[in-house]
Design a protein around this motif. Structure first.
Motif, PDB file in Angstrom:
ATOM      1  N   PRO A  36      -3.363  -9.404  -5.461  1.00 30.49           N
ATOM      2  CA  PRO A  36      -2.081  -8.708  -5.416  1.00 30.49           C
ATOM      3  C   PRO A  36      -2.106  -7.560  -4.413  1.00 30.49           C
ATOM      4  O   PRO A  36      -3.075  -6.815  -4.339  1.00 30.49           O
ATOM      5  CB  PRO A  36      -1.905  -8.183  -6.844  1.00 30.49           C
ATOM      6  CG  PRO A  36      -3.287  -8.132  -7.402  1.00 30.49           C
ATOM      7  CD  PRO A  36      -4.053  -9.222  -6.742  1.00 30.49           C
ATOM      8  N   ARG A  37      -1.052  -7.455  -3.641  1.00 30.48           N
ATOM      9  CA  ARG A  37      -0.966  -6.394  -2.635  1.00 30.48           C
ATOM     10  C   ARG A  37      -0.392  -5.131  -3.263  1.00 30.48           C
ATOM     11  O   ARG A  37       0.203  -5.175  -4.337  1.00 30.48           O
ATOM     12  CB  ARG A  37      -0.060  -6.851  -1.489  1.00 30.48           C
ATOM     13  CG  ARG A  37      -0.640  -8.006  -0.696  1.00 30.48           C
ATOM     14  CD  ARG A  37       0.445  -8.736   0.089  1.00 30.48           C
ATOM     15  NE  ARG A  37       1.139  -7.838   1.004  1.00 30.48           N
ATOM     16  CZ  ARG A  37       0.762  -7.590   2.247  1.00 30.48           C
ATOM     17  NH1 ARG A  37      -0.317  -8.171   2.724  1.00 30.48           N
ATOM     18  NH2 ARG A  37       1.445  -6.793   3.023  1.00 30.48           N
ATOM     19  N   ALA A  38      -0.571  -4.003  -2.592  1.00 29.08           N
ATOM     20  CA  ALA A  38      -0.035  -2.730  -3.092  1.00 29.08           C
ATOM     21  C   ALA A  38       1.217  -2.321  -2.324  1.00 29.08           C
ATOM     22  O   ALA A  38       2.074  -1.630  -2.851  1.00 29.08           O
ATOM     23  CB  ALA A  38      -1.094  -1.638  -2.977  1.00 29.08           C
ATOM     24  N   PHE A  39       1.335  -2.774  -1.076  1.00 35.97           N
ATOM     25  CA  PHE A  39       2.460  -2.381  -0.237  1.00 35.97           C
ATOM     26  C   PHE A  39       3.312  -3.598   0.113  1.00 35.97           C
ATOM     27  O   PHE A  39       2.793  -4.680   0.351  1.00 35.97           O
ATOM     28  CB  PHE A  39       1.963  -1.729   1.058  1.00 35.97           C
ATOM     29  CG  PHE A  39       1.325  -0.379   0.838  1.00 35.97           C
ATOM     30  CD1 PHE A  39       2.041   0.783   1.055  1.00 35.97           C
ATOM     31  CD2 PHE A  39       0.018  -0.276   0.388  1.00 35.97           C
ATOM     32  CE1 PHE A  39       1.466   2.028   0.839  1.00 35.97           C
ATOM     33  CE2 PHE A  39      -0.570   0.957   0.171  1.00 35.97           C
ATOM     34  CZ  PHE A  39       0.160   2.111   0.389  1.00 35.97           C
ATOM     35  N   GLY A  40       4.624  -3.391   0.143  1.00 38.46           N
ATOM     36  CA  GLY A  40       5.508  -4.476   0.543  1.00 38.46           C
ATOM     37  C   GLY A  40       5.795  -5.479  -0.549  1.00 38.46           C
ATOM     38  O   GLY A  40       6.342  -6.543  -0.285  1.00 38.46           O
ATOM     39  N   GLU A  63      -4.533  -1.073   4.221  1.00 39.52           N
ATOM     40  CA  GLU A  63      -5.220  -2.369   4.313  1.00 39.52           C
ATOM     41  C   GLU A  63      -6.168  -2.566   3.143  1.00 39.52           C
ATOM     42  O   GLU A  63      -6.232  -3.639   2.549  1.00 39.52           O
ATOM     43  CB  GLU A  63      -5.991  -2.458   5.641  1.00 39.52           C
ATOM     44  CG  GLU A  63      -5.096  -2.710   6.841  1.00 39.52           C
ATOM     45  CD  GLU A  63      -5.881  -2.679   8.147  1.00 39.52           C
ATOM     46  OE1 GLU A  63      -7.113  -2.893   8.103  1.00 39.52           O
ATOM     47  OE2 GLU A  63      -5.264  -2.428   9.195  1.00 39.52           O
ATOM     48  N   GLN A  64      -6.911  -1.519   2.804  1.00 37.37           N
ATOM     49  CA  GLN A  64      -7.859  -1.631   1.697  1.00 37.37           C
ATOM     50  C   GLN A  64      -7.126  -1.890   0.374  1.00 37.37           C
ATOM     51  O   GLN A  64      -7.503  -2.760  -0.405  1.00 37.37           O
ATOM     52  CB  GLN A  64      -8.686  -0.346   1.585  1.00 37.37           C
ATOM     53  CG  GLN A  64      -9.746  -0.436   0.476  1.00 37.37           C
ATOM     54  CD  GLN A  64     -10.346   0.923   0.128  1.00 37.37           C
ATOM     55  OE1 GLN A  64      -9.945   1.936   0.685  1.00 37.37           O
ATOM     56  NE2 GLN A  64     -11.279   0.937  -0.784  1.00 37.37           N
ATOM     57  N   LEU A  65      -6.042  -1.144   0.143  1.00 37.44           N
ATOM     58  CA  LEU A  65      -5.291  -1.298  -1.108  1.00 37.44           C
ATOM     59  C   LEU A  65      -4.593  -2.648  -1.172  1.00 37.44           C
ATOM     60  O   LEU A  65      -4.362  -3.178  -2.255  1.00 37.44           O
ATOM     61  CB  LEU A  65      -4.274  -0.166  -1.237  1.00 37.44           C
ATOM     62  CG  LEU A  65      -4.884   1.222  -1.469  1.00 37.44           C
ATOM     63  CD1 LEU A  65      -3.881   2.313  -1.158  1.00 37.44           C
ATOM     64  CD2 LEU A  65      -5.387   1.355  -2.899  1.00 37.44           C
ATOM     65  N   ASN A  66      -4.268  -3.213  -0.013  1.00 35.17           N
ATOM     66  CA  ASN A  66      -3.606  -4.519   0.002  1.00 35.17           C
ATOM     67  C   ASN A  66      -4.555  -5.671  -0.275  1.00 35.17           C
ATOM     68  O   ASN A  66      -4.131  -6.810  -0.392  1.00 35.17           O
ATOM     69  CB  ASN A  66      -2.897  -4.740   1.346  1.00 35.17           C
ATOM     70  CG  ASN A  66      -1.457  -4.307   1.287  1.00 35.17           C
ATOM     71  OD1 ASN A  66      -0.936  -4.022   0.214  1.00 35.17           O
ATOM     72  ND2 ASN A  66      -0.798  -4.259   2.417  1.00 35.17           N
ATOM     73  N   LYS A  67      -5.844  -5.376  -0.357  1.00 40.11           N
ATOM     74  CA  LYS A  67      -6.806  -6.435  -0.695  1.00 40.11           C
ATOM     75  C   LYS A  67      -6.895  -6.640  -2.198  1.00 40.11           C
ATOM     76  O   LYS A  67      -7.707  -7.420  -2.682  1.00 40.11           O
ATOM     77  CB  LYS A  67      -8.185  -6.087  -0.126  1.00 40.11           C
ATOM     78  CG  LYS A  67      -8.223  -6.176   1.396  1.00 40.11           C
ATOM     79  CD  LYS A  67      -9.562  -5.715   1.942  1.00 40.11           C
ATOM     80  CE  LYS A  67      -9.563  -5.774   3.471  1.00 40.11           C
ATOM     81  NZ  LYS A  67     -10.771  -5.166   4.043  1.00 40.11           N
ATOM     82  N   GLY A  68      -6.074  -5.924  -2.945  1.00 44.66           N
ATOM     83  CA  GLY A  68      -6.016  -6.146  -4.385  1.00 44.66           C
ATOM     84  C   GLY A  68      -6.973  -5.287  -5.177  1.00 44.66           C
ATOM     85  O   GLY A  68      -7.528  -5.737  -6.179  1.00 44.66           O
ATOM     86  N   ALA A  69      -7.176  -4.051  -4.757  1.00 47.13           N
ATOM     87  CA  ALA A  69      -8.080  -3.158  -5.490  1.00 47.13           C
ATOM     88  C   ALA A  69      -7.482  -2.820  -6.853  1.00 47.13           C
ATOM     89  O   ALA A  69      -6.330  -2.423  -6.951  1.00 47.13           O
ATOM     90  CB  ALA A  69      -8.302  -1.877  -4.692  1.00 47.13           C
ATOM     91  N   THR A  70      -8.260  -3.025  -7.916  1.00 50.43           N
ATOM     92  CA  THR A  70      -7.768  -2.716  -9.257  1.00 50.43           C
ATOM     93  C   THR A  70      -8.079  -1.267  -9.630  1.00 50.43           C
ATOM     94  O   THR A  70      -7.535  -0.743 -10.586  1.00 50.43           O
ATOM     95  CB  THR A  70      -8.412  -3.649 -10.298  1.00 50.43           C
ATOM     96  OG1 THR A  70      -9.832  -3.583 -10.153  1.00 50.43           O
ATOM     97  CG2 THR A  70      -7.943  -5.083 -10.106  1.00 50.43           C
ATOM     98  N   GLU A  71      -8.969  -0.636  -8.874  1.00 54.17           N
ATOM     99  CA  GLU A  71      -9.273   0.775  -9.097  1.00 54.17           C
ATOM    100  C   GLU A  71      -9.245   1.505  -7.755  1.00 54.17           C
ATOM    101  O   GLU A  71      -9.461   0.906  -6.708  1.00 54.17           O
ATOM    102  CB  GLU A  71     -10.671   0.931  -9.728  1.00 54.17           C
ATOM    103  CG  GLU A  71     -10.755   0.393 -11.145  1.00 54.17           C
ATOM    104  CD  GLU A  71     -12.136   0.607 -11.742  1.00 54.17           C
ATOM    105  OE1 GLU A  71     -12.959   1.263 -11.090  1.00 54.17           O
ATOM    106  OE2 GLU A  71     -12.373   0.109 -12.847  1.00 54.17           O
TER     107      GLU A  71
END
Length: 300
Positions: free
Chosen positions: A87-91, A142-150
């Protein structure tokens, strides 16, 4: 021995082989991999082949192009699968964002950014007005869009207040469905133009209450945060009006902004956000009977 002629013969042979394999009487396949696509490619090659002889290197390039065109659909499918699994964080829509642990209707990224600013930036002059380094903001996205859960708040990129404030603004700017939702956008603009102050406030409040759960809760959380920033405006110089100048165009907008709306509605966008910050407790309070007692912010 002519390379152009040799490639022409090769193409003709491929077409003949294809015709033999294809069952007689069947309709031609309309997909990109079918005979229509091949026919267009062959026709193009005929033209280039007859106009000038090609070198063997060019022939190799054509062969590679053909093979890659057949693999393309497979590659696209793999990319789609990857998007679903991370899941992405942006867009992405608010309801599809990674939720905050304490409030499932507020995205994790929003809670994290607000927490950092409230912990270390309440007295930081010009917070939210001064932009962060674009490259650092992009790398965090970019890092957050890789699906970081924390989120690792110890990462040095999270230590730069201007980067984090820019990250939060970018999140709301990239929402496919804006915070005030497309279907209610015009209602908010019209409500802000109601001359009677009490009626204007009550109409805005009702519109906010009618927002979908994720949108209402996220707006409530964000406005509460901006009110906290404004409460320290003696030090940070970010009064409700200054915060509204920053967040108005980002929050109150449509998915597809046109230039006319941007020009004619800009004062309304500022004013709506400024009013929400000034009277956040009333707008998001559960006590309906306070509606008559609040004194609306005067228009300039």
């Amino acid at each position: 021995q002519d390379p152009g002629f040799a490639s022409q013969a090769l193409i003709s042979k491929k077409l003949n082989d294809y015709r033999k394999v294809s069952p007689a009487g069947t309709k031609p396949d309309s997909s990109p991999k079918g005979p229509r696509g091949l026919g267009i490619r062959a026709e193009f090659l005929k033209q280039t082949g007859t106009s000038a002889p090609r070198s063997p290197r060019q022939d190799v390039a054509v062969t590679k192009d053909e093979s890659s065109s057949q693999k393309a659909p497979w590659g696209i499918n793999i990319m789609k699968k990857n998007k679903k699994s991370a899941p992405r964080a942006f867009g992405v829509r608010l309801e599809d964002c990674q939720p905050a642990p304490d409030n499932k209707n507020v995205p994790l990224i929003v809670e994290a950014c607000c927490k950092v600013v409230e912990d270390r930036g309440l007295e930081y002059m010009g917070i939210y007005r001064v932009p962060g380094n674009n490259a650092v903001v992009s790398s965090l996205q970019e890092q957050l869009n890789k699906g970081a859960t924390e989120i690792n708040l110890q990462d040095e990129r999270w230590q730069d207040l201007n980067v984090i404030s820019s990250l939060l603004k970018s999140f709301f700017r990239k929402l496919p469905e804006p915070l005030f939702t497309d279907d209610k956008y015009n209602d908010f603009i019209e409500a802000n133009r109601i001359e009677d102050a009490s009626e204007r406030m009550r109409t805005l409040r009702k519109l906010i209450r009618d927002l979908p759960g994720h949108y209402y809760e996220t707006l409530k959380f964000l406005v509460g945060h901006l009110k906290t920033i404004a409460d320290h405006s003696e030090k940070n110089k970010m009064e409700p009006r200054n915060l509204a100048l920053v967040f108005g165009p980002t929050l109150v907008r449509t998915s597809e902004d046109n230039m006319t709306d941007m020009v004619t509605h800009m004062p309304d966008r500022y004013k709506i956000v400024e009013t929400l910050i000034q009277h956040s407790d009333w707008f998001f309070s559960d006590k309906e009977d306070k509606g008559e007692k609040v004194s609306p912010a005067p228009h300039p």
